[in-house]
Scaffold this active site. Structure first.
Site, PDB file in Angstrom:
ATOM      1  N   TYR A   1      12.714   9.544  11.850  1.00  7.16           N
ATOM      2  CA  TYR A   1      12.788  10.984  12.075  1.00  7.16           C
ATOM      3  C   TYR A   1      11.410  11.553  12.375  1.00  7.16           C
ATOM      4  CZ  TYR A   1      14.383  15.793  11.507  1.00  7.16           C
ATOM      5  OH  TYR A   1      14.685  17.107  11.734  1.00  7.16           O
TER       6      TYR A   1
ATOM      7  N   ASP B   1     -20.628  -2.517  18.881  1.00  2.00           N
ATOM      8  CA  ASP B   1     -20.716  -3.631  19.831  1.00  2.00           C
ATOM      9  C   ASP B   1     -19.504  -3.681  20.765  1.00  2.00           C
ATOM     10  OD1 ASP B   1     -23.168  -4.576  18.752  1.00  2.00           O
ATOM     11  OD2 ASP B   1     -22.073  -5.486  17.081  1.00  2.00           O
TER      12      ASP B   1
ATOM     13  N   ARG C   1      14.611  15.162  -3.272  1.00  2.00           N
ATOM     14  CA  ARG C   1      14.756  13.710  -3.133  1.00  2.00           C
ATOM     15  C   ARG C   1      13.775  12.915  -3.979  1.00  2.00           C
ATOM     16  NH1 ARG C   1      15.659  10.970   2.521  1.00  2.00           N
ATOM     17  NH2 ARG C   1      13.421  11.277   2.683  1.00  2.00           N
TER      18      ARG C   1
ATOM     19  N   CYS D   1     -23.134  -6.669   6.591  1.00  2.00           N
ATOM     20  CA  CYS D   1     -24.088  -6.888   5.503  1.00  2.00           C
ATOM     21  C   CYS D   1     -25.513  -7.047   6.060  1.00  2.00           C
ATOM     22  CB  CYS D   1     -23.694  -8.134   4.701  1.00  2.00           C
ATOM     23  SG  CYS D   1     -22.489  -7.825   3.393  1.00  2.00           S
TER      24      CYS D   1
ATOM     25  N   SER E   1     -10.961  -3.216   9.614  1.00  2.00           N
ATOM     26  CA  SER E   1     -11.140  -4.647   9.814  1.00  2.00           C
ATOM     27  C   SER E   1     -12.097  -5.262   8.803  1.00  2.00           C
ATOM     28  CB  SER E   1     -11.646  -4.893  11.234  1.00  2.00           C
ATOM     29  OG  SER E   1     -12.809  -4.115  11.466  1.00  2.00           O
TER      30      SER E   1
ATOM     31  N   HIS F   1     -18.189   1.523   5.340  1.00  2.00           N
ATOM     32  CA  HIS F   1     -18.744   2.018   6.609  1.00  2.00           C
ATOM     33  C   HIS F   1     -17.809   3.030   7.236  1.00  2.00           C
ATOM     34  CE1 HIS F   1     -15.848  -0.904   8.168  1.00  2.00           C
ATOM     35  NE2 HIS F   1     -15.985  -0.356   9.368  1.00  2.00           N
TER      36      HIS F   1
ATOM     37  N   HIS G   1     -21.782  -4.860  -0.192  1.00  2.00           N
ATOM     38  CA  HIS G   1     -20.506  -5.165   0.442  1.00  2.00           C
ATOM     39  C   HIS G   1     -19.320  -4.702  -0.403  1.00  2.00           C
ATOM     40  CE1 HIS G   1     -17.939  -7.527   3.182  1.00  2.00           C
ATOM     41  NE2 HIS G   1     -17.274  -7.927   2.114  1.00  2.00           N
TER      42      HIS G   1
ATOM     43  N   CYS H   1     -19.911 -11.410   6.651  1.00  2.00           N
ATOM     44  CA  CYS H   1     -19.650 -10.003   7.013  1.00  2.00           C
ATOM     45  C   CYS H   1     -20.644  -9.542   8.074  1.00  2.00           C
ATOM     46  CB  CYS H   1     -19.769  -9.125   5.770  1.00  2.00           C
ATOM     47  SG  CYS H   1     -19.811  -7.361   6.144  1.00  2.00           S
TER      48      CYS H   1
ATOM     49  N   PHE I   1       5.567   5.555   5.504  1.00  2.00           N
ATOM     50  CA  PHE I   1       5.526   5.294   6.943  1.00  2.00           C
ATOM     51  C   PHE I   1       5.940   6.552   7.687  1.00  2.00           C
ATOM     52  CE2 PHE I   1       6.021   1.019   5.240  1.00  2.00           C
ATOM     53  CZ  PHE I   1       5.128   0.309   6.018  1.00  2.00           C
TER      54      PHE I   1
ATOM     55  N   GLN J   1       7.953  14.686   7.594  1.00  2.00           N
ATOM     56  CA  GLN J   1       8.767  15.043   6.421  1.00  2.00           C
ATOM     57  C   GLN J   1       8.122  14.458   5.185  1.00  2.00           C
ATOM     58  OE1 GLN J   1      10.746  12.714   4.530  1.00  2.00           O
ATOM     59  NE2 GLN J   1      11.691  14.270   3.243  1.00  2.00           N
TER      60      GLN J   1
ATOM     61  N   GLY K   1      -5.694  -0.491   8.628  1.00  2.00           N
ATOM     62  CA  GLY K   1      -6.159  -1.241   9.786  1.00  2.00           C
ATOM     63  C   GLY K   1      -7.663  -1.430   9.831  1.00  2.00           C
TER      64      GLY K   1
ATOM     65  N   GLN L   1     -17.501   5.645  11.109  1.00  2.00           N
ATOM     66  CA  GLN L   1     -17.842   5.659  12.528  1.00  2.00           C
ATOM     67  C   GLN L   1     -18.152   7.073  12.979  1.00  2.00           C
ATOM     68  OE1 GLN L   1     -15.429   3.123  15.127  1.00  2.00           O
ATOM     69  NE2 GLN L   1     -14.167   2.646  13.350  1.00  2.00           N
TER      70      GLN L   1
ATOM     71  N   HIS M   1     -16.478  -3.830   3.960  1.00  2.00           N
ATOM     72  CA  HIS M   1     -17.835  -3.298   3.759  1.00  2.00           C
ATOM     73  C   HIS M   1     -17.800  -1.771   3.973  1.00  2.00           C
ATOM     74  CE1 HIS M   1     -22.269  -4.189   3.715  1.00  2.00           C
ATOM     75  NE2 HIS M   1     -22.223  -2.897   3.977  1.00  2.00           N
TER      76      HIS M   1
ATOM     77  N   ASN N   1     -12.332   4.971   8.180  1.00  2.00           N
ATOM     78  CA  ASN N   1     -11.014   4.362   8.100  1.00  2.00           C
ATOM     79  C   ASN N   1     -11.129   3.283   7.046  1.00  2.00           C
ATOM     80  OD1 ASN N   1      -8.432   4.336   9.065  1.00  2.00           O
ATOM     81  ND2 ASN N   1      -8.831   2.731  10.552  1.00  2.00           N
TER      82      ASN N   1
ATOM     83  N   ARG O   1      14.848   9.792  -5.823  1.00  2.00           N
ATOM     84  CA  ARG O   1      15.525   8.746  -5.052  1.00  2.00           C
ATOM     85  C   ARG O   1      14.945   7.359  -5.336  1.00  2.00           C
ATOM     86  NH1 ARG O   1      14.771   7.481   0.945  1.00  2.00           N
ATOM     87  NH2 ARG O   1      12.746   8.377   0.526  1.00  2.00           N
TER      88      ARG O   1
END
Ligand SMILES: [Zn+2]
Ligand SMILES: [Zn+2]
Ligand SMILES: [Zn+2]
Length: 352
Positions: free
Chosen positions: A321, A81, A31, A58, A166, A171, A118, A55, A317, A328, A164, A173, A169, A158, A34
């Protein structure tokens, strides 16, 4: 070294098994031609400032909790926090008819600022500063993992609004909690079963196969290897494996920490260069639990799960399926590794 039979699957639908999770992924290489008619996301602006007065990460800035960040010049670690876990609280267990099960869970969530700047990312940081990030991960694993009730320390980053995150800067976790979370628990069970059945380490044996095959390798150095795993789910997913069998971050010596910093810089630079964008991803280390047990089965590694598929704005995404039935992909792991291998290790923003 060619894997017997794999060439026959290069253009045909097939399934590949992830031995760490005992999960299969559907691969549909026929595929890849495609036409795409999906979502086109706005390209994020590339005019970042080195200091942002608004920020909360910072140096010198005020956070929502009222605490003020120090004027740090390397890494800076603080207790989140708005933590997902709390260190104190009574032990509570709910068990109703074997169907309604719940347990209290204690833990600590921390934020690790990688740099006072930053506008930088791991790829753009100086190697010596990236080494300080590795040291911070080691120190956090040791500190949090050393607490009597902490059974597992998850280090992760992340990155990018698409994932997602936020705040741009740089960083990551660290979450430490009582029980071993689901993903590492499954990988632990798989590694333990493999060790018991064959008397060797799953990831040592896997790494040896990949080094012999070569076609899924991205880059490597004396102590670490970055590759697209045979069973990759995300289009440009990667794994970073230590060459030496070592269970966790605190087991790394000085030369290994330098090598890890260097390999992370090289891999993330390739990622940024792939679509000439600040490449979004979720990455994290999987390591042995800190539950006081002996864990000869555990082999330290990191996973990179980036969502981008074919440009700075077209992402994959996991819906339809994939949510209901099976993960897949179209591009094969070999094709993805080939694309990443062919890229420069000079960052596109450095003018190279
Ligand atoms: Zn900032
Ligand atoms: Zn191993
Ligand atoms: Zn893992």
């Amino acid at each position: 070294m060619d894997v017997p039979g794999l060439a026959d699957l290069a253009r045909r639908p097939h399934r590949r098994c992830n031995p760490l999770k005992g999960e299969w992924i559907l691969v549909s290489p026929q595929r890849t031609a495609r036409p795409w008619q999906g979502q086109v996301e706005d390209r994020p602006p590339d005019d970042r400032l080195s200091y942002d007065p608004g920020c909360y990460l910072c140096p010198g800035n005020l956070r929502a909790s009222g605490a003020r960040n120090p004027h740090y010049d390397g890494t800076f670690v603080y207790d989140n926090d708005f933590p997902a876990l709390l260190p104190e609280g009574p032990s509570v267990a709910v068990e109703e008819a074997g169907l309604l099960l719940a347990r209290s869970e204690r833990g600590i969530c921390r934020v690790v600022c990688f740099s006072p700047r930053h506008d930088l990312t791991l790829a753009e940081m100086a190697l010596a500063d990236l080494r300080r990030v590795v040291d911070a991960w080691v120190e956090q694993t040791r500190d949090l993992g050393g607490r009597p009730y902490v059974g597992y320390v998850q280090v992760f980053e992340n990155r990018g609004a698409m994932m997602g995150a936020s705040n741009p800067h740089p960083h990551g976790q660290v979450w430490a909690n009582e029980t071993i979370p689901e993903e590492p628990a499954r990988e632990q069970a798989a590694q333990r079963r493999y060790l018991e059945a064959r008397g060797s380490c799953l990831l040592c044996d896997y790494l040896a196969l990949e080094l012999a095959a070569g076609d899924r390798l991205v880059c490597e150095n004396e102590h670490f290897v970055a590759l697209v795993p045979f069973w990759a789910t995300w289009p440009f997913e990667a794994m970073v494996l230590s060459r030496r069998h070592t269970p966790s971050l605190p087991g790394l010596g000085g030369a290994e920490r330098d090598a890890l910093a260097s390999l992370l810089k090289r891999l993330t630079t390739r990622y940024d260069n792939l679509f000439r964008t600040s490449f979004p991803y979720t990455m994290g280390f999987h390591q042995a639990p800190t539950d006081g047990g002996s864990h000869p089965e555990w082999h330290l590694h990191a996973h990179f799960y980036p969502p981008l598929l074919r440009s700075a704005t077209v992402r994959k995404f996991m819906v339809g399926y994939e949510m209901l039935a099976n993960a897949q992909r179209d591009l094969t792991a070999e094709q993805a590794a080939d694309r990443l291998r062919g890229l420069s290790e000079v960052h596109y923003r450095s003018g190279g």
